[in-house]
Design a protein around this motif. Structure first.
Motif, PDB file in Angstrom:
ATOM      1  N   UNK A  21       0.901  -1.163   0.067  1.00 51.60           N
ATOM      2  CA  UNK A  21       0.132   0.321  -0.078  1.00 51.60           C
ATOM      3  C   UNK A  21       0.868   1.089  -0.046  1.00 51.60           C
ATOM      4  N   UNK A  22       2.196   1.218  -0.412  1.00 49.23           N
ATOM      5  CA  UNK A  22       3.119   2.323  -0.378  1.00 49.23           C
ATOM      6  C   UNK A  22       3.579   2.647   1.120  1.00 49.23           C
ATOM      7  N   UNK A  23       4.286   3.696   1.095  1.00 53.71           N
ATOM      8  CA  UNK A  23       5.026   4.168   2.358  1.00 53.71           C
ATOM      9  C   UNK A  23       4.284   5.111   2.942  1.00 53.71           C
TER      10      UNK A  23
ATOM     11  N   UNK B 246       3.978  15.432   9.485  1.00 58.09           N
ATOM     12  CA  UNK B 246       4.570  16.535   8.773  1.00 58.09           C
ATOM     13  C   UNK B 246       4.605  16.689   7.265  1.00 58.09           C
ATOM     14  N   UNK B 247       4.836  15.407   6.782  1.00 57.72           N
ATOM     15  CA  UNK B 247       4.654  15.095   5.282  1.00 57.72           C
ATOM     16  C   UNK B 247       3.041  15.418   4.881  1.00 57.72           C
TER      17      UNK B 247
ATOM     18  N   UNK C 298       0.530  22.565   0.212  1.00 58.68           N
ATOM     19  CA  UNK C 298       0.918  22.613  -1.076  1.00 58.68           C
ATOM     20  C   UNK C 298      -0.258  22.645  -2.119  1.00 58.68           C
ATOM     21  N   UNK C 299      -1.204  21.711  -1.955  1.00 56.75           N
ATOM     22  CA  UNK C 299      -2.377  21.398  -2.693  1.00 56.75           C
ATOM     23  C   UNK C 299      -3.347  22.788  -2.547  1.00 56.75           C
TER      24      UNK C 299
END
Length: 138
Positions: A81-83, A88-89, A96-97
């Protein structure tokens, strides 16, 4: 050249002022000898507890210190399923979005031709001070 010029030369390391401390050589410890019963067993047959992230797959390069090859590690991350992102990320991606959406509302979607026309209009409004000087003949 007479050889007497070099007779007073002393061999060995340089002696520096203020270096009253002499380094002592460390003694090497003897390697422990194995008994004949232990030496007949190869070390790879000894069962090791599995380390985290080691899915029982050895890297094809057999490099020490690396449980998985980069390709297998990347594949396992995709399958899992990804990292997972940190808090914070996630906040950074969200802001940013939002900024990108805000800029799209303000500026709109412009074609390349419109952007070039806008730049030319801006540059024509500047004074002659900002013009590029002519260099060379012509």
């Amino acid at each position: 050249m007479p050889s007497s010029d070099y007779t007073t030369a002393v061999g060995g390391g340089l002696k520096l002022k203020g270096s009253g401390i002499d380094k002592k050589k460390k003694k090497k410890k003897p390697k422990p000898t194995e008994s004949p019963a232990e030496s007949s067993k190869p070390s790879s047959d000894i069962a090791k507890p599995p380390t985290p992230g080691d899915d029982g797959v050895k890297s094809p390069s057999h490099t020490p210190g690396r449980a998985l090859s980069p390709d297998i590690a990347e594949q396992s991350i995709k399958e899992g399923g990804g990292r997972r992102k940190t808090e914070a990320e996630r906040r950074h991606d969200e802001t940013r979005r939002k900024r990108l959406e805000e800029r799209m509302k303000r500026d709109g979607v412009k074609t390349h031709k419109e952007k070039v026309e806008e730049l030319n209009k801006y540059l024509s409004g500047l004074s002659e001070h900002h013009d590029m000087p002519k260099i060379g003949p012509g």
